[in-house]
Design an enzyme around this catalytic site. Structure first.
Site, PDB file in Angstrom:
ATOM      1  N   ASP A  84       0.811  -1.230   0.000  1.00  0.00           N
ATOM      2  CA  ASP A  84       0.000   0.000   0.000  1.00  0.00           C
ATOM      3  C   ASP A  84       0.844   1.280   0.000  1.00  0.00           C
ATOM      4  O   ASP A  84       0.609   2.191   0.801  1.00  0.00           O
ATOM      5  CB  ASP A  84      -0.917   0.055   1.237  1.00  0.00           C
ATOM      6  CG  ASP A  84      -1.623  -1.244   1.533  1.00  0.00           C
ATOM      7  OD1 ASP A  84      -1.955  -1.969   0.581  1.00  0.00           O
ATOM      8  OD2 ASP A  84      -1.867  -1.540   2.723  1.00  0.00           O
TER       9      ASP A  84
ATOM     10  N   GLU B 280     -11.138  -0.388  -3.229  1.00  0.00           N
ATOM     11  CA  GLU B 280     -10.426   0.307  -2.148  1.00  0.00           C
ATOM     12  C   GLU B 280      -9.245   1.043  -2.763  1.00  0.00           C
ATOM     13  O   GLU B 280      -9.114   1.140  -3.982  1.00  0.00           O
ATOM     14  CB  GLU B 280      -9.952  -0.710  -1.091  1.00  0.00           C
ATOM     15  CG  GLU B 280      -9.003  -1.766  -1.654  1.00  0.00           C
ATOM     16  CD  GLU B 280      -8.809  -2.969  -0.737  1.00  0.00           C
ATOM     17  OE1 GLU B 280      -9.615  -3.160   0.202  1.00  0.00           O
ATOM     18  OE2 GLU B 280      -7.848  -3.729  -0.987  1.00  0.00           O
TER      19      GLU B 280
END
Length: 311
Positions: free
Chosen positions: A21, A191
């Site tokens: 991420d 997401e």
């Protein structure tokens, strides 16, 4: 330091260790990458960062934020997004993986005087602590527009919200219509939102698929407003089973005053079955007129690219 056989290429992954991420920034004339420490949720209790002067040689800033700095965080700290404003560094992150409004957690904000931290809790509680419009409060991404308006995009469970931040960067500002949490979910959104602006066009990117599987990927849409609407254009990052799988949840670097762009993302080596075994990679991102061309996964990474020092 990451051993590198070709002294003019970064190689992928660009540094050792399990991370995911990544947010990518330029602070104080250095490239910075702020990733999740990729581990089971109960071990995911601190953040490291990495900096480089040339995209090739990376240095680790350890434990720039830890659970002990955040009074309300119990587990699962991930998906950081920092930004500089007024000489301070604001660091947005998700914690506790809340599944309902009865649980404590959500998106927090920490602050530091330095890009490498240490980052301290700015509020003593989450900035966004509830589920609005069906969006789990995870995966924050902060973006400051040319007019100095600060936006925070976030969301999981297939819903994306955007909020405006006040000048203090630690409180929310209603939109002109009185809304605070504006849903802007594009088709296919799962997401991991990410926003860039180029030639007056807003390019909104997000992750699709399940984060633990090989199909995890990135798609995008473009609009003339930071609020969209963002119609899904196409996938721009996905697995190459010869190189890596589960390629997604990324950040973007633009070399200042150029049209040179890089995507920083995580992927899983083909041989790995542990979903938490994720590594950070970088590859070039190109535009064809006003469309983003799909990014090609490589083992080579990118050439050495020093930043120009401004006197």
């Amino acid at each position: 330091m990451h051993p590198n056989h070709n002294r003019n290429l970064s190689g992928n992954p660009i540094f050792p260790g399990c991370y995911a991420d990544p947010e990518a920034r330029i602070f104080e004339n250095r490239y910075w990458i702020y990733p999740t420490y990729s581990a089971p949720y109960d071990d995911q209790l601190f953040f490291d960062a990495f900096w480089s002067e040339d995209l090739m040689n990376w240095h680790k800033a350890e434990r720039i934020m830890e659970r002990k700095n955040i009074s309300w965080a119990q587990r699962a700290m991930w998906a950081p997004s920092p930004i500089e404003r007024n000489g301070k560094y604001y660091y947005y992150f998700a914690a506790n993986d809340i599944q309902s409004n009865e649980e404590l957690g959500g998106i927090g904000v920490a602050v530091s005087d330095r890009p490498e931290g240490p980052f301290k809790d700015a509020l003593g509680k989450p900035l966004i602590a509830q589920i609005y419009n069906g969006a789990q409060p995870i995966d924050p991404h902060v973006f400051i527009d040319n007019d100095d308006t600060a936006y925070l995009y976030y969301g999981g469970w297939g819903h994306c919200n955007v909020v405006k931040l006040n000048d203090d960067m630690i409180s929310l500002k209603p939109f002109e219509d009185g809304q605070i949490y504006k849903e802007i979910t594009p088709n296919g959104f799962v997401e991991g939102p990410c926003m860039i602006k180029r030639n007056g066009i807003y390019y909104f990117m997000w992750a699709e698929g399940g984060w633990g599987g090989p199909e995890y990927s990135v798609a995008y849409g473009a609009a003339l407003s930071p609020l969209g609407p963002f119609d899904r254009e196409r996938k721009i990052l996905q697995q190459n089973p010869a190189i890596g799988v589960g390629a997604g949840h990324h950040g973007v670097i633009q070399i200042p005053d150029t049209d040179e762009w890089y995507m920083v993302y995580h992927r899983r080596p083909v041989s790995e079955t542990d979903p938490n075994y994720r590594v950070i990679c970088i590859d070039r991102m190109y535009f064809e007129e006003d469309r983003i061309r799909p990014v090609e996964l490589t083992f080579e990474g990118v050439p050495r690219r020093p930043l120009q020092t401004s006197d």
